[in-house]
Design an enzyme around this catalytic site. Structure first.
Site, PDB file in Angstrom:
ATOM      1  N   ASP A 180       0.911  -1.146   0.000  1.00  0.00           N
ATOM      2  CA  ASP A 180       0.000   0.000   0.000  1.00  0.00           C
ATOM      3  C   ASP A 180       0.944   1.188   0.000  1.00  0.00           C
ATOM      4  O   ASP A 180       1.555   1.488   1.031  1.00  0.00           O
ATOM      5  CB  ASP A 180      -0.891   0.005   1.240  1.00  0.00           C
ATOM      6  CG  ASP A 180      -1.854   1.176   1.220  1.00  0.00           C
ATOM      7  OD1 ASP A 180      -1.416   2.298   0.909  1.00  0.00           O
ATOM      8  OD2 ASP A 180      -3.042   0.982   1.496  1.00  0.00           O
ATOM      9  N   HIS A 181       1.094   1.850  -1.148  1.00  0.00           N
ATOM     10  CA  HIS A 181       2.207   2.811  -1.238  1.00  0.00           C
ATOM     11  C   HIS A 181       2.037   3.992  -0.288  1.00  0.00           C
ATOM     12  O   HIS A 181       3.000   4.670   0.029  1.00  0.00           O
ATOM     13  CB  HIS A 181       2.469   3.242  -2.691  1.00  0.00           C
ATOM     14  CG  HIS A 181       1.519   4.258  -3.224  1.00  0.00           C
ATOM     15  ND1 HIS A 181       0.294   3.940  -3.732  1.00  0.00           N
ATOM     16  CD2 HIS A 181       1.610   5.613  -3.335  1.00  0.00           C
ATOM     17  CE1 HIS A 181      -0.318   5.042  -4.139  1.00  0.00           C
ATOM     18  NE2 HIS A 181       0.465   6.080  -3.903  1.00  0.00           N
ATOM     19  N   HIS A 243      -5.753   2.915   0.970  1.00  0.00           N
ATOM     20  CA  HIS A 243      -4.986   4.056   1.503  1.00  0.00           C
ATOM     21  C   HIS A 243      -5.717   4.819   2.608  1.00  0.00           C
ATOM     22  O   HIS A 243      -5.133   5.135   3.643  1.00  0.00           O
ATOM     23  CB  HIS A 243      -4.653   5.044   0.383  1.00  0.00           C
ATOM     24  CG  HIS A 243      -4.094   4.405  -0.855  1.00  0.00           C
ATOM     25  ND1 HIS A 243      -3.173   3.391  -0.816  1.00  0.00           N
ATOM     26  CD2 HIS A 243      -4.326   4.645  -2.177  1.00  0.00           C
ATOM     27  CE1 HIS A 243      -2.855   3.041  -2.060  1.00  0.00           C
ATOM     28  NE2 HIS A 243      -3.539   3.774  -2.892  1.00  0.00           N
TER      29      HIS A 243
HETATM   30  O1  LIG Z   1      -3.291   3.784  -5.638  1.00  0.00           O
HETATM   31  C1  LIG Z   1      -3.616   4.796  -6.221  1.00  0.00           C
HETATM   32  O2  LIG Z   1      -3.094   5.975  -5.829  1.00  0.00           O
HETATM   33  C2  LIG Z   1      -3.051   7.079  -6.708  1.00  0.00           C
HETATM   34  C3  LIG Z   1      -2.795   8.289  -5.833  1.00  0.00           C
HETATM   35  O3  LIG Z   1      -1.543   8.152  -5.244  1.00  0.00           O
HETATM   36  P1  LIG Z   1      -0.720   9.434  -4.798  1.00  0.00           P
HETATM   37  O4  LIG Z   1       0.485   8.878  -4.166  1.00  0.00           O
HETATM   38  O5  LIG Z   1      -0.442  10.234  -6.035  1.00  0.00           O
HETATM   39  O6  LIG Z   1      -1.604  10.187  -3.869  1.00  0.00           O
HETATM   40  C4  LIG Z   1      -4.328   7.234  -7.495  1.00  0.00           C
HETATM   41  O7  LIG Z   1      -4.152   8.221  -8.489  1.00  0.00           O
HETATM   42  C5  LIG Z   1      -4.665   5.937  -8.174  1.00  0.00           C
HETATM   43  O8  LIG Z   1      -5.927   6.051  -8.813  1.00  0.00           O
HETATM   44  C6  LIG Z   1      -4.712   4.798  -7.181  1.00  0.00           C
HETATM   45  O9  LIG Z   1      -4.792   3.565  -7.880  1.00  0.00           O
END
Ligand SMILES: O=C1O[C@H](COP(=O)(O)O)[C@@H](O)[C@H](O)[C@H]1O
Ligand SMILES: NC(=O)C1=CN([C@@H]2O[C@H](COP(=O)(O)OP(=O)(O)OC[C@H]3O[C@@H](n4cnc5c(N)ncnc54)[C@H](OP(=O)(O)O)[C@@H]3O)[C@@H](O)[C@H]2O)C=CC1
Length: 499
Positions: A180-181, A243
């Protein structure tokens, strides 16, 4: 093991020609290499169906790094560790070649049989790959064998359970690293430090002193070329299930007895378990949805006009919700979350709003009420913390003025702040699973989300209900207004960057 020490290992990357690998994984590996966080004993095998060879692959990796950064020292040395094998993951025969090359590189770089299997591919392949890795002997070494998998982990609880059962046939839970980045972001990791390393906050971190918590993750981009995937997902499954709920659990959990991964996980799971479950008939009291329409002034298309999107799509690009915890610490405190595409601002922030003081001795010059104290955690694009306080207005005995105490990562710190993926890859190599999602968290979050998605699937929405590049549907504001609150405007909360 020291913080930065990484064991020698072979990374086998499935989906090596894909978007994620190009935009995130190669630049992150390169940053680890430059910082000396990759052992000199490292090698990467990239696989995908394209009939590339080592040279084409190395050029591709090099270009992805050049495109993402202006620093390129030791790049040729770095890419010399990369190897490519054309491989169709559903073709049983090609795993033998992968095993042979893995064993050769193991010996060449003295990797001790340590392997990281990184699945940067569509999830429908995860089970097949995991089965083959075991059956075809790729996990059969004297070193570690860890499986790193990307989201989405299923599309509801039953599919996540099925996927989990598949990969558990070949890997133990302790060797599965679900990415989960957001958990790799510096300020998300800072939530625990803010809470548990400051005498100031933890005593106040409960329903006696906090009135509500707001978490916003807004994006300016639309769905881009990911319409096909997004149609099956929507903002609820794309952002909230993972997230947003992860950030909620870090804010709501009890203090762990140590920072060991198991201890943190245990507390996060307890937090998930104390989230008030929704019922189909109460979903709309707690969650609202939106979909962006066209904005002609700005020449932005509506979601329904995007590539690979159904022109009558019922998919939400915006979600706002109220999460309640039925436990002693949080009873009565709403955690509001909102996330959306095509918003005016790219910003992720957490606002902790404290309760008003019991009696007001001071007043504001404009007769406005004194503002509540806020703790703002700036996740991105700025990284920092701001405390909003009231102070005496100079020269006026009874008047107050709002003041901000800000800490922001300075320019140098930001440059050195590791990318989320960089940290997570490093953690997986070092065997630290703290910032990955455990199966219990995944299954509890799907149980919560499934009720909402089921209710929404059975009820057609009035879409589109917000124009692109605006702040979302009216219902989102009403969700807070009915509780006597409002969303703190993100542009008012900017952190003051001090260098
Ligand atoms: O996992 C995801 O995250 C991105 C948003 O990530 P961020 O680090 O730029 O806040 C999102 O654009 C994407 O739809 C989703 O799959
Ligand atoms: N892109 C992003 O920003 C993010 C992606 N993710 C997740 O990461 C994963 C990968 O996403 P992304 O890189 O965007 O996807 P892409 O579609 O860009 O890449 C898919 C990769 O899989 C390979 N592939 C497809 N079918 C096969 C097959 N049968 N055998 C072998 N290789 C195959 C493709 O290569 P080839 O065609 O050469 O076979 C390609 O390398 C997904 O789970 C996604 O949800 C998660 C967060 C963000």
């Amino acid at each position: 093991m020291k913080q930065s020490e990484t064991p020698s290992a072979l990374t086998i990357l499935f989906g090596a020609t894909g978007d994620l690998a190009k935009r995130k994984l190669y630049p992150s590996l390169y940053r680890l290499y430059r910082k000396g966080h990759l052992s000199s004993g490292f090698a990467v095998i990239g696989t995908a169906r394209r009939p590339w060879d080592n040279d084409v692959f190395r050029e591709h990796v090099k270009k992805s790094i050049m495109d993402s950064s202006s620093i390129h020292d030791k790049i040729d040395e770095f890419i010399s560790h990369f190897y490519y094998l054309p491989h169709d993951v559903s073709d049983s025969d090609s795993y033998a070649a992968l095993r042979t090359l893995s064993n050769e590189l193991d010996e060449k770089y003295s990797l001790g049989g340590n392997r990281l299997f990184y699945l940067a591919m569509a999830p429908e392949f995860f089970g097949t790959i995991a089965d083959h890795l075991k059956l075809d002997g790729l996990t059969d070494t004297n070193g570690f064998g860890r499986l790193v998998i990307e989201k989405p982990f299923g599309h509801d609880l039953p599919s996540a359970q099925e996927l989990n059962a598949q990969i558990r046939r070949s890997f133990d839970e302790k060797d599965i690293y679900r990415i989960d980045h957001y958990l790799g972001k510096e300020m998300v990791q800072n939530i625990e430090a803010i809470r548990f390393a400051n005498a100031l906050f933890e005593p106040l971190w409960n329903n006696r002193y906090i009135s509500n918590i707001q978490i916003t993750s807004s994006e300016t981009l639309g769905v881009e070329e990911r319409g096909g995937y997004y149609e099956t997902s929507g903002a609820l499954k794309d952002m909230v299930q993972n997230h947003m709920l992860q950030m909620v659990s870090l804010l709501a959990m009890e203090p762990p007895i140590s920072l060991q991964d198991d201890e943190i996980r245990r507390e996060k799971v307890r937090a998930f378990r104390s989230m008030r479950p929704l019922k189909p008939e109460t979903v709309n009291d707690y969650f609202v949805r939106g979909q962006y329409g066209p904005n002609e002034d700005e020449q932005l298309p509506g979601y329904r006009e995007e590539l690979n999107v159904n022109p009558e799509s019922n998919t939400e690009t915006y979600v706002a919700g109220k999460i309640m915890f039925d436990n002693f610490r949080w009873a009565g405190v709403p955690f509001y979350i909102r996330t959306g595409k095509r918003m005016p601002l790219k910003s992720t922030k957490i606002v902790v709003q404290f309760k008003d003081i019991p009696m007001n001795l001071y007043y504001r010059p404009d007769d406005k009420e004194m503002e509540p104290n806020l703790l703002v955690i700036h996740i991105q694009p700025e990284e920092g913390i701001t405390l909003h306080l009231n102070a005496k207005r100079a020269g006026h005995q009874l008047q107050t003025t709002p003041v901000k105490l800000s800490y922001a990562n300075s320019g140098v710190d930001i440059m050195n702040t590791p990318e989320a993926y960089e940290k997570l890859i490093h953690d997986a190599m070092r065997g630290d699973s703290t910032n990955f999602t455990h199966w219990d968290e995944v299954s509890l979050s799907w149980s919560f989300i499934d009720v909402i998605s089921e209710a929404w699937r059975n009820e057609k929405a009035e879409f589109p209900n917000y124009p692109a590049n605006t702040k979302g549907p009216k219902a989102s504001d009403e969700l807070l207004e009915q509780d006597g609150f409002f969303w703190w405007p993100l542009n008012m909360l900017d952190v003051d960057i001090c260098n």
